[in-house]
Design a protein around this motif. Structure first.
Motif, PDB file in Angstrom:
ATOM      1  N   THR A   1     -21.359 -18.824  24.129  1.00 28.66           N
ATOM      2  CA  THR A   1     -21.259 -17.436  24.514  1.00 28.66           C
ATOM      3  C   THR A   1     -21.007 -17.337  26.221  1.00 28.66           C
ATOM      4  N   TRP A   2     -20.571 -16.314  26.558  1.00 28.32           N
ATOM      5  CA  TRP A   2     -20.259 -15.929  27.977  1.00 28.32           C
ATOM      6  C   TRP A   2     -21.265 -16.482  28.947  1.00 28.32           C
ATOM      7  N   ARG A   3     -22.518 -16.218  28.476  1.00 35.45           N
ATOM      8  CA  ARG A   3     -23.706 -16.630  29.124  1.00 35.45           C
ATOM      9  C   ARG A   3     -24.295 -17.899  29.000  1.00 35.45           C
ATOM     10  N   ASN A   4     -23.547 -18.813  28.333  1.00 36.79           N
ATOM     11  CA  ASN A   4     -23.732 -19.963  27.962  1.00 36.79           C
ATOM     12  C   ASN A   4     -25.235 -20.294  27.446  1.00 36.79           C
ATOM     13  N   ALA A   5     -25.653 -18.940  26.813  1.00 30.25           N
ATOM     14  CA  ALA A   5     -27.143 -19.090  26.353  1.00 30.25           C
ATOM     15  C   ALA A   5     -27.033 -19.354  24.697  1.00 30.25           C
ATOM     16  N   ILE A   6     -26.134 -19.357  24.106  1.00 26.17           N
ATOM     17  CA  ILE A   6     -25.955 -19.561  22.463  1.00 26.17           C
ATOM     18  C   ILE A   6     -24.829 -20.247  22.227  1.00 26.17           C
ATOM     19  N   THR A   7     -25.133 -21.242  21.372  1.00 26.30           N
ATOM     20  CA  THR A   7     -24.015 -21.971  20.840  1.00 26.30           C
ATOM     21  C   THR A   7     -24.073 -22.000  19.317  1.00 26.30           C
ATOM     22  N   SER A   8     -23.029 -22.459  18.804  1.00 24.21           N
ATOM     23  CA  SER A   8     -22.936 -22.395  17.307  1.00 24.21           C
ATOM     24  C   SER A   8     -21.690 -23.323  16.831  1.00 24.21           C
ATOM     25  N   TYR A   9     -22.057 -23.957  15.793  1.00 21.91           N
ATOM     26  CA  TYR A   9     -21.364 -25.162  15.304  1.00 21.91           C
ATOM     27  C   TYR A   9     -20.928 -25.119  13.909  1.00 21.91           C
ATOM     28  N   GLY A  10     -19.928 -25.510  13.617  1.00 23.04           N
ATOM     29  CA  GLY A  10     -19.468 -25.685  12.217  1.00 23.04           C
ATOM     30  C   GLY A  10     -19.928 -26.777  11.235  1.00 23.04           C
ATOM     31  N   ASP A  11     -20.555 -26.530  10.034  1.00 22.26           N
ATOM     32  CA  ASP A  11     -21.218 -27.476   9.343  1.00 22.26           C
ATOM     33  C   ASP A  11     -20.845 -28.953   9.384  1.00 22.26           C
ATOM     34  N   SER A  12     -19.586 -29.079   9.552  1.00 21.51           N
ATOM     35  CA  SER A  12     -19.050 -30.478   9.377  1.00 21.51           C
ATOM     36  C   SER A  12     -19.315 -31.211  10.891  1.00 21.51           C
ATOM     37  N   VAL A  13     -19.493 -30.430  11.678  1.00 17.40           N
ATOM     38  CA  VAL A  13     -19.472 -31.210  13.159  1.00 17.40           C
ATOM     39  C   VAL A  13     -20.994 -31.216  13.807  1.00 17.40           C
ATOM     40  N   LYS A  14     -21.802 -30.389  12.883  1.00 20.56           N
ATOM     41  CA  LYS A  14     -23.266 -30.402  13.523  1.00 20.56           C
ATOM     42  C   LYS A  14     -24.040 -31.714  13.949  1.00 20.56           C
ATOM     43  N   GLY A  15     -24.529 -31.994  14.937  1.00 20.85           N
ATOM     44  CA  GLY A  15     -25.220 -33.211  15.088  1.00 20.85           C
ATOM     45  C   GLY A  15     -24.256 -34.324  15.670  1.00 20.85           C
ATOM     46  N   ARG A  16     -22.966 -34.083  15.794  1.00 22.37           N
ATOM     47  CA  ARG A  16     -22.054 -34.958  16.295  1.00 22.37           C
ATOM     48  C   ARG A  16     -21.108 -34.483  17.243  1.00 22.37           C
ATOM     49  N   PHE A  17     -20.909 -33.251  17.311  1.00 22.20           N
ATOM     50  CA  PHE A  17     -20.087 -32.465  18.461  1.00 22.20           C
ATOM     51  C   PHE A  17     -21.140 -31.709  19.469  1.00 22.20           C
ATOM     52  N   THR A  18     -20.671 -31.514  20.580  1.00 26.76           N
ATOM     53  CA  THR A  18     -21.502 -30.601  21.447  1.00 26.76           C
ATOM     54  C   THR A  18     -20.651 -29.742  22.315  1.00 26.76           C
ATOM     55  N   ILE A  19     -20.924 -28.510  22.390  1.00 30.90           N
ATOM     56  CA  ILE A  19     -20.206 -27.779  23.563  1.00 30.90           C
ATOM     57  C   ILE A  19     -20.929 -27.299  24.320  1.00 30.90           C
ATOM     58  N   SER A  20     -20.094 -27.283  25.713  1.00 32.89           N
ATOM     59  CA  SER A  20     -21.030 -27.107  26.910  1.00 32.89           C
ATOM     60  C   SER A  20     -19.879 -26.658  27.968  1.00 32.89           C
ATOM     61  N   SER A  21     -20.665 -26.082  29.226  1.00 28.84           N
ATOM     62  CA  SER A  21     -20.106 -25.627  30.148  1.00 28.84           C
ATOM     63  C   SER A  21     -20.730 -25.910  31.516  1.00 28.84           C
ATOM     64  N   ASP A  22     -20.083 -25.710  32.592  1.00 27.44           N
ATOM     65  CA  ASP A  22     -20.898 -25.808  33.846  1.00 27.44           C
ATOM     66  C   ASP A  22     -21.370 -24.242  34.050  1.00 27.44           C
ATOM     67  N   ASN A  23     -22.321 -24.035  35.070  1.00 28.78           N
ATOM     68  CA  ASN A  23     -22.747 -22.606  35.214  1.00 28.78           C
ATOM     69  C   ASN A  23     -21.458 -21.697  35.602  1.00 28.78           C
ATOM     70  N   ALA A  24     -20.629 -22.260  36.451  1.00 27.37           N
ATOM     71  CA  ALA A  24     -19.613 -21.456  36.899  1.00 27.37           C
ATOM     72  C   ALA A  24     -18.489 -21.196  35.795  1.00 27.37           C
ATOM     73  N   LYS A  25     -18.630 -21.860  34.731  1.00 27.33           N
ATOM     74  CA  LYS A  25     -18.003 -21.771  33.591  1.00 27.33           C
ATOM     75  C   LYS A  25     -16.380 -21.810  33.885  1.00 27.33           C
ATOM     76  N   THR A  26     -16.188 -22.851  34.741  1.00 25.12           N
ATOM     77  CA  THR A  26     -14.669 -23.266  35.280  1.00 25.12           C
ATOM     78  C   THR A  26     -14.043 -23.611  34.079  1.00 25.12           C
ATOM     79  N   ALA A  27     -14.683 -24.354  33.292  1.00 27.74           N
ATOM     80  CA  ALA A  27     -14.242 -25.173  32.056  1.00 27.74           C
ATOM     81  C   ALA A  27     -15.081 -25.086  30.939  1.00 27.74           C
ATOM     82  N   VAL A  28     -15.036 -25.057  29.445  1.00 27.01           N
ATOM     83  CA  VAL A  28     -15.516 -25.573  28.451  1.00 27.01           C
ATOM     84  C   VAL A  28     -15.425 -26.802  28.076  1.00 27.01           C
ATOM     85  N   TYR A  29     -16.333 -27.656  27.491  1.00 29.85           N
ATOM     86  CA  TYR A  29     -16.167 -28.782  26.961  1.00 29.85           C
ATOM     87  C   TYR A  29     -16.592 -29.186  25.400  1.00 29.85           C
ATOM     88  N   LEU A  30     -15.739 -29.840  24.891  1.00 27.90           N
ATOM     89  CA  LEU A  30     -16.319 -30.202  23.507  1.00 27.90           C
ATOM     90  C   LEU A  30     -16.567 -31.973  23.505  1.00 27.90           C
TER      91      LEU A  30
END
Length: 125
Positions: free
Chosen positions: A52-81
């Protein structure tokens, strides 16, 4: 209008890791929720992860749960997978997408308005 660009794709052996990046040209994602999707040849575009735009909530597809992580820095300059324990079935073009301002995340293509061109991820067995 938000111009989105992905980077970081490549070729990796099964069990390896890759980290994809998504940036917005000339601005940040501070007001946008961001999602990752992927599409393999002959398949539908599949939801992978979103934040989410507040970096508060993440969601994952079932096929990648536990293996992939989505994140961003506080300034939201980039989003990573961060993709770990990659499998050959993870091979696909990976797309980053952003919502209109202040919108929540979704798991369907219709939830996102701005898309990148995609980056190829190939996992060899």
């Amino acid at each position: 209008q938000v111009q989105v660009a992905e980077s970081g794709g490549g070729l990796v052996q099964a069990g390896g890791s890759l980290k994809l990046s998504c940036e917005a040209s000339g601005r940040t994602f501070s007001r946008n929720s961001v999602g990752w999707f992927r599409q393999a040849p002959g398949s539908e575009r599949e939801f992978v992860a979103a934040i989410t735009w507040r970096n508060a909530i993440t969601s994952y597809g079932d096929s990648v749960k536990g293996r992939f992580t989505i994140s961003s820095d506080n300034a939201k300059t980039a989003v990573y997978l961060q993709m770990n324990s990659l499998k050959p079935e993870d091979t696909a073009v990976y797309y980053c997408a952003a919502t209109k301002p202040w919108m929540g995340i979704g798991t369907t293509r219709a939830a996102y308005d701005y898309w990148g061109q995609g980056t190829q991820v190939t996992v060899s067995s």
